[in-house]
Scaffold this motif. Sequence first.
Motif, short mmCIF file in Angstrom:
data_model
loop_
_atom_site.label_atom_id
_atom_site.label_comp_id
_atom_site.label_asym_id
_atom_site.label_seq_id
_atom_site.Cartn_x
_atom_site.Cartn_y
_atom_site.Cartn_z
N THR A 75 0.61 -1.08 -0.12
CA THR A 75 0.00 0.02 -0.03
C THR A 75 0.91 1.21 0.01
OG1 THR A 75 -1.92 -1.21 1.27
CG2 THR A 75 -1.67 1.20 1.05
N GLN A 76 1.99 1.17 0.67
CA GLN A 76 2.63 2.35 0.86
C GLN A 76 3.42 2.64 -0.47
OE1 GLN A 76 6.05 2.04 3.74
NE2 GLN A 76 6.18 4.25 3.87
N GLU A 77 3.90 1.62 -0.98
CA GLU A 77 4.44 1.56 -2.52
C GLU A 77 3.61 2.22 -3.47
OE1 GLU A 77 6.18 -2.17 -3.53
OE2 GLU A 77 7.74 -2.02 -1.83
N HIS A 78 2.09 1.66 -3.41
CA HIS A 78 1.30 2.37 -4.18
C HIS A 78 1.18 3.57 -4.22
CE1 HIS A 78 -2.25 1.93 -7.07
NE2 HIS A 78 -2.87 2.54 -5.93
N ALA A 79 1.08 3.95 -2.90
CA ALA A 79 0.71 5.32 -2.47
C ALA A 79 1.68 6.31 -2.96
CB ALA A 79 0.44 5.38 -0.78
N LEU A 80 3.11 5.90 -2.94
CA LEU A 80 4.06 6.57 -3.33
C LEU A 80 4.15 6.86 -4.85
CD1 LEU A 80 7.07 5.29 -1.05
CD2 LEU A 80 5.91 7.48 -0.92
N ILE A 106 -3.73 11.63 -1.31
CA ILE A 106 -2.56 11.43 -0.49
C ILE A 106 -3.18 11.32 1.04
CG2 ILE A 106 -0.90 12.78 0.79
CD1 ILE A 106 -0.28 14.19 -2.02
N ILE A 107 -4.10 11.91 1.48
CA ILE A 107 -4.79 11.78 2.76
C ILE A 107 -5.32 10.32 2.98
CG2 ILE A 107 -6.72 12.29 4.08
CD1 ILE A 107 -6.24 15.39 3.33
N LYS A 108 -5.95 9.75 1.79
CA LYS A 108 -6.45 8.50 1.70
C LYS A 108 -5.29 7.55 2.06
CE LYS A 108 -8.68 5.02 -1.28
NZ LYS A 108 -9.08 5.00 -2.73
N PHE A 109 -4.26 7.74 1.20
CA PHE A 109 -3.36 6.78 1.14
C PHE A 109 -2.52 6.59 2.61
CE2 PHE A 109 -3.10 6.82 -3.53
CZ PHE A 109 -3.61 5.60 -3.62
N GLU A 110 -2.48 7.90 3.01
CA GLU A 110 -1.75 8.26 4.49
C GLU A 110 -2.84 7.38 5.43
OE1 GLU A 110 -1.24 12.36 4.70
OE2 GLU A 110 0.65 12.28 3.81
N ASN A 111 -3.94 7.69 5.44
CA ASN A 111 -4.95 6.97 6.35
C ASN A 111 -4.78 5.48 6.23
OD1 ASN A 111 -5.72 9.38 7.48
ND2 ASN A 111 -7.62 9.63 5.98
N THR A 112 -4.81 4.81 5.03
CA THR A 112 -4.46 3.39 4.84
C THR A 112 -3.38 2.86 5.54
OG1 THR A 112 -5.84 3.73 2.76
CG2 THR A 112 -4.67 1.56 3.05
N CYS A 113 -2.05 3.71 5.04
CA CYS A 113 -0.96 3.18 5.72
C CYS A 113 -1.24 3.36 7.26
CB CYS A 113 0.23 4.09 5.41
SG CYS A 113 0.76 3.82 3.49
N SER A 114 -1.35 4.30 7.80
CA SER A 114 -1.61 4.69 9.34
C SER A 114 -2.49 3.10 9.87
CB SER A 114 -2.33 5.87 9.79
OG SER A 114 -2.47 5.77 10.98
N ASN A 115 -3.60 2.89 9.07
CA ASN A 115 -4.45 1.84 9.60
C ASN A 115 -3.72 0.40 9.36
OD1 ASN A 115 -6.54 3.66 9.97
ND2 ASN A 115 -7.41 3.23 8.27
N LEU A 116 -3.02 0.38 8.45
CA LEU A 116 -2.41 -0.89 8.56
C LEU A 116 -1.10 -1.18 9.37
CD1 LEU A 116 -1.94 -1.50 4.63
CD2 LEU A 116 -3.17 -2.77 6.15
N GLN A 117 -0.45 0.19 9.74
CA GLN A 117 0.52 0.08 10.55
C GLN A 117 0.22 -0.15 12.12
OE1 GLN A 117 2.58 4.07 10.02
NE2 GLN A 117 4.02 2.78 8.66
#
Length: 121
Positions: A75-80, A106-117
């Motif tokens: 997800t992080q790679e996809h977001a980047l 960007i906000i959506k991907f940051e939230n997704t990364c945060s949730n996965l973390q």
Amino acid sequence: KAELEDSLKCTNKELDRLRDTLAAKEEGCKHEAEQLAEKLRHSQSQFKKQLAATNAMLVEEQAKTKDIEHRCLETQEHALKQIADLSRDLKRDDNSDKLLTAQDQIIKFENTCSNLQSEVK
């Protein structure tokens, strides 16, 4: 001589009584040791079962964590990549709608990364 024989008989009777008492105590100790050994075997068996169950849970949790970490990285790679693509698009076209879309993604991907973390924790 009769006194010595009586004394010897009394001593022998006392010796027999002491031997009987000792034999009874030895039997009691033997029985108690057998009970303790059985309790120890049972405790060891229970401990081994609990240890096996704990190890199985650990392996399962490690697999889940590995999967979550992998999804997080993907997800992080996809977001980047998306951010880089949006950045390139914005450099070509300074349209405010694209900027807002980029910010939303960007906000959506940051939230997704945060949730996965947080799942990893």
